[in-house]
Design a protein around this motif. Structure first.
Motif, PDB file in Angstrom:
ATOM      1  N   PRO A  72       0.815  -1.229   0.000  1.00  0.00           N
ATOM      2  CA  PRO A  72       0.000   0.000   0.000  1.00  0.00           C
ATOM      3  C   PRO A  72       0.840   1.267   0.000  1.00  0.00           C
ATOM      4  CG  PRO A  72      -0.914  -1.608   1.530  1.00  0.00           C
ATOM      5  CD  PRO A  72       0.405  -2.164   1.056  1.00  0.00           C
ATOM      6  N   ARG A  73       1.946   1.274   0.760  1.00  0.00           N
ATOM      7  CA  ARG A  73       2.780   2.478   0.813  1.00  0.00           C
ATOM      8  C   ARG A  73       3.355   2.799  -0.557  1.00  0.00           C
ATOM      9  NH1 ARG A  73       7.513   2.718   5.169  1.00  0.00           N
ATOM     10  NH2 ARG A  73       5.665   2.638   6.504  1.00  0.00           N
ATOM     11  N   SER A  74       3.822   1.776  -1.271  1.00  0.00           N
ATOM     12  CA  SER A  74       4.388   1.991  -2.595  1.00  0.00           C
ATOM     13  C   SER A  74       3.336   2.528  -3.556  1.00  0.00           C
ATOM     14  CB  SER A  74       4.968   0.670  -3.123  1.00  0.00           C
ATOM     15  OG  SER A  74       5.423   0.816  -4.454  1.00  0.00           O
ATOM     16  N   VAL A  75       2.127   1.964  -3.483  1.00  0.00           N
ATOM     17  CA  VAL A  75       1.038   2.414  -4.351  1.00  0.00           C
ATOM     18  C   VAL A  75       0.693   3.872  -4.066  1.00  0.00           C
ATOM     19  CG1 VAL A  75      -1.401   2.088  -4.922  1.00  0.00           C
ATOM     20  CG2 VAL A  75       0.088   0.092  -4.603  1.00  0.00           C
ATOM     21  N   LEU A  76       0.590   4.216  -2.774  1.00  0.00           N
ATOM     22  CA  LEU A  76       0.213   5.569  -2.381  1.00  0.00           C
ATOM     23  C   LEU A  76       1.278   6.585  -2.773  1.00  0.00           C
ATOM     24  CD1 LEU A  76      -1.793   7.397  -0.939  1.00  0.00           C
ATOM     25  CD2 LEU A  76      -0.621   6.887   1.218  1.00  0.00           C
ATOM     26  N   VAL A  77       2.547   6.228  -2.578  1.00  0.00           N
ATOM     27  CA  VAL A  77       3.632   7.144  -2.936  1.00  0.00           C
ATOM     28  C   VAL A  77       3.617   7.439  -4.429  1.00  0.00           C
ATOM     29  CG1 VAL A  77       6.141   7.344  -3.143  1.00  0.00           C
ATOM     30  CG2 VAL A  77       5.127   6.569  -0.991  1.00  0.00           C
ATOM     31  N   GLY A  78       3.400   6.402  -5.251  1.00  0.00           N
ATOM     32  CA  GLY A  78       3.354   6.602  -6.694  1.00  0.00           C
ATOM     33  C   GLY A  78       2.240   7.548  -7.110  1.00  0.00           C
ATOM     34  N   LEU A  79       1.060   7.366  -6.523  1.00  0.00           N
ATOM     35  CA  LEU A  79      -0.075   8.225  -6.857  1.00  0.00           C
ATOM     36  C   LEU A  79       0.145   9.649  -6.364  1.00  0.00           C
ATOM     37  CD1 LEU A  79      -2.882   8.633  -7.990  1.00  0.00           C
ATOM     38  CD2 LEU A  79      -3.822   7.758  -5.832  1.00  0.00           C
ATOM     39  N   LEU A  80       0.677   9.802  -5.157  1.00  0.00           N
ATOM     40  CA  LEU A  80       0.934  11.143  -4.622  1.00  0.00           C
ATOM     41  C   LEU A  80       1.968  11.894  -5.464  1.00  0.00           C
ATOM     42  CD1 LEU A  80       0.968  10.555  -0.754  1.00  0.00           C
ATOM     43  CD2 LEU A  80      -0.776  11.714  -2.120  1.00  0.00           C
ATOM     44  N   ALA A  81       2.958  11.162  -5.994  1.00  0.00           N
ATOM     45  CA  ALA A  81       3.962  11.803  -6.838  1.00  0.00           C
ATOM     46  C   ALA A  81       3.327  12.391  -8.091  1.00  0.00           C
ATOM     47  CB  ALA A  81       5.046  10.802  -7.209  1.00  0.00           C
ATOM     48  N   VAL A  82       2.399  11.651  -8.691  1.00  0.00           N
ATOM     49  CA  VAL A  82       1.700  12.151  -9.886  1.00  0.00           C
ATOM     50  C   VAL A  82       0.869  13.378  -9.533  1.00  0.00           C
ATOM     51  CG1 VAL A  82      -0.011  11.606 -11.646  1.00  0.00           C
ATOM     52  CG2 VAL A  82       1.655   9.876 -10.968  1.00  0.00           C
ATOM     53  N   CYS A  83       0.146  13.309  -8.420  1.00  0.00           N
ATOM     54  CA  CYS A  83      -0.695  14.435  -8.014  1.00  0.00           C
ATOM     55  C   CYS A  83       0.143  15.675  -7.696  1.00  0.00           C
ATOM     56  CB  CYS A  83      -1.535  14.039  -6.801  1.00  0.00           C
ATOM     57  SG  CYS A  83      -2.782  12.770  -7.147  1.00  0.00           S
ATOM     58  N   LEU A  84       1.277  15.475  -7.044  1.00  0.00           N
ATOM     59  CA  LEU A  84       2.140  16.617  -6.717  1.00  0.00           C
ATOM     60  C   LEU A  84       2.722  17.242  -7.976  1.00  0.00           C
ATOM     61  CD1 LEU A  84       3.524  18.386  -4.656  1.00  0.00           C
ATOM     62  CD2 LEU A  84       5.312  16.652  -4.412  1.00  0.00           C
ATOM     63  N   ALA A  85       3.139  16.393  -8.928  1.00  0.00           N
ATOM     64  CA  ALA A  85       3.665  16.912 -10.196  1.00  0.00           C
ATOM     65  C   ALA A  85       2.599  17.720 -10.923  1.00  0.00           C
ATOM     66  CB  ALA A  85       4.144  15.752 -11.070  1.00  0.00           C
ATOM     67  N   ALA A  86       1.360  17.225 -10.905  1.00  0.00           N
ATOM     68  CA  ALA A  86       0.261  17.942 -11.556  1.00  0.00           C
ATOM     69  C   ALA A  86      -0.009  19.270 -10.837  1.00  0.00           C
ATOM     70  CB  ALA A  86      -0.993  17.075 -11.554  1.00  0.00           C
ATOM     71  N   LEU A  87       0.047  19.264  -9.500  1.00  0.00           N
ATOM     72  CA  LEU A  87      -0.198  20.487  -8.736  1.00  0.00           C
ATOM     73  C   LEU A  87       0.857  21.546  -9.031  1.00  0.00           C
ATOM     74  CD1 LEU A  87      -1.790  21.974  -6.549  1.00  0.00           C
ATOM     75  CD2 LEU A  87      -0.321  20.882  -4.841  1.00  0.00           C
ATOM     76  N   ILE A  88       2.110  21.120  -9.150  1.00  0.00           N
ATOM     77  CA  ILE A  88       3.183  22.064  -9.481  1.00  0.00           C
ATOM     78  C   ILE A  88       2.918  22.724 -10.826  1.00  0.00           C
ATOM     79  CG2 ILE A  88       5.636  22.259 -10.053  1.00  0.00           C
ATOM     80  CD1 ILE A  88       6.158  20.048  -7.991  1.00  0.00           C
ATOM     81  N   ALA A  89       2.534  21.919 -11.807  1.00  0.00           N
ATOM     82  CA  ALA A  89       2.262  22.467 -13.142  1.00  0.00           C
ATOM     83  C   ALA A  89       1.089  23.441 -13.114  1.00  0.00           C
ATOM     84  CB  ALA A  89       1.982  21.324 -14.115  1.00  0.00           C
ATOM     85  N   VAL A  90       0.048  23.123 -12.346  1.00  0.00           N
ATOM     86  CA  VAL A  90      -1.120  24.008 -12.248  1.00  0.00           C
ATOM     87  C   VAL A  90      -0.744  25.323 -11.570  1.00  0.00           C
ATOM     88  CG1 VAL A  90      -3.373  24.290 -11.160  1.00  0.00           C
ATOM     89  CG2 VAL A  90      -2.801  22.144 -12.300  1.00  0.00           C
ATOM     90  N   ARG A  91       0.047  25.224 -10.500  1.00  0.00           N
ATOM     91  CA  ARG A  91       0.408  26.427  -9.754  1.00  0.00           C
ATOM     92  C   ARG A  91       1.310  27.358 -10.573  1.00  0.00           C
ATOM     93  NH1 ARG A  91      -0.308  26.444  -4.197  1.00  0.00           N
ATOM     94  NH2 ARG A  91       0.423  28.608  -4.405  1.00  0.00           N
ATOM     95  N   GLY A  93       1.610  27.258 -13.959  1.00  0.00           N
ATOM     96  CA  GLY A  93       1.031  27.525 -15.265  1.00  0.00           C
ATOM     97  C   GLY A  93       1.885  27.057 -16.429  1.00  0.00           C
ATOM     98  N   ARG A  94       2.983  26.375 -16.138  1.00  0.00           N
ATOM     99  CA  ARG A  94       3.863  25.848 -17.186  1.00  0.00           C
ATOM    100  C   ARG A  94       3.723  24.336 -17.247  1.00  0.00           C
ATOM    101  NH1 ARG A  94       9.056  25.962 -16.691  1.00  0.00           N
ATOM    102  NH2 ARG A  94       9.566  26.380 -18.870  1.00  0.00           N
ATOM    103  N   ALA A  95       3.317  23.826 -18.403  1.00  0.00           N
ATOM    104  CA  ALA A  95       3.119  22.385 -18.541  1.00  0.00           C
ATOM    105  C   ALA A  95       4.406  21.611 -18.314  1.00  0.00           C
ATOM    106  CB  ALA A  95       2.554  22.071 -19.927  1.00  0.00           C
ATOM    107  N   SER A  96       5.531  22.190 -18.713  1.00  0.00           N
ATOM    108  CA  SER A  96       6.808  21.493 -18.555  1.00  0.00           C
ATOM    109  C   SER A  96       7.171  21.299 -17.083  1.00  0.00           C
ATOM    110  CB  SER A  96       7.929  22.254 -19.269  1.00  0.00           C
ATOM    111  OG  SER A  96       8.048  23.575 -18.757  1.00  0.00           O
TER     112      SER A  96
END
Length: 231
Positions: A72-91, A93-96
């Motif tokens: 479960p920890r590995s699964v959660l870390v992977g998903l949180l990494a994607v969400c954090l990367a998406a949040l950075i891009a949203v904040r 405004g640069r897709a890269s």
């Protein structure tokens, strides 16, 4: 790199490799899907489309990994990494910037692996030792300590390579190129590093060494500290 002598002599047996001990490329393949989805979503629907595609894909990958029995920890870390990367891009405004977390992670990993060799706790030895339930006993074997030190430089080089490729693309805002190279430098590079570090370890161990599962002198309580990897 070898397993136990008995295993080597058994019919049809082959030497254990790092891929056998640490697992295959399955997790690395999973990790490439959200970035690829982000790149495709960005092409079709801009930043919002990329974020939605990445998060949805990340959630689907997490659910699949959960069902196949991953921790479960590995699964959660992977998903949180994607969400954090998406949040950075949203904040920003640069897709890269979706790939900024990956760049920082690789830079930190390169530094950590290099330092681990210098302080004579090569991370490859730590990882394999944990996988084999040896904790730090492998450090009492000078040959293994030296072999793990040399092979850890292979993994250091993979992180340095990724940073060297990703940073110019990120600075130039090349979203699609980042997504493609993220996939190209994930599981293929991990497979190459596993194979090359296996070769390095095998060539570093002296003839007759019993292999990774049997550190020489690991149970000698009266043995003093050993020298670090050769420089």
């Amino acid at each position: 790199m070898t397993g136990t002598p008995d295993r080597q002599r058994s019919a049809g047996a082959r030497p254990e490799s790092l891929a056998d001990l640490l697992g295959g490329r399955r997790g690395a393949v999973d990790a490439t899907l959200p970035p690829l989805a982000f790149g495709l979503g960005w092409v079709l629907g801009g930043l919002g489309g990329g974020v939605l595609a990445a998060v949805a894909t990340g959630a689907a990958v997490a659910a699949w990994r959960w069902r196949r029995g991953d921790r479960p920890r590995s699964v959660l870390v992977g998903l949180l990494a994607v969400c954090l990367a998406a949040l950075i891009a949203v904040r920003t405004g640069r897709a890269s910037d979706f790939f900024l977390l990956q760049i920082a992670s690789n830079a930190a990993s390169a530094l950590a692996w290099a330092v681990s060799v210098v302080v004579r706790w090569p991370l490859l030895g730590v990882v394999v030792g944990l996988a084999l339930g040896q904790r730090g006993r492998w450090r009492r074997d000078p040959a293994l300590l030296r072999a793990y030190g040399r092979a850890s430089w292979v993994w250091t080089a993979t992180y340095v390579l990724r940073v060297a490729v990703f940073v110019p693309l990120w600075l130039d805002g090349q979203v699609v190129a980042l997504a493609v190279t993220r996939a190209a430098l994930t599981w293929p590079l991990i497979a190459a590093a596993l194979a090359l570090s296996w070769v390095v370890i095998r060539r570093s161990l002296p003839p007759g060494h019993p292999g990774l599962r049997h550190p020489v002198g690991a149970s000698d309580a009266d043995r003093g500290p050993v020298a670090g990897p050769e420089k």
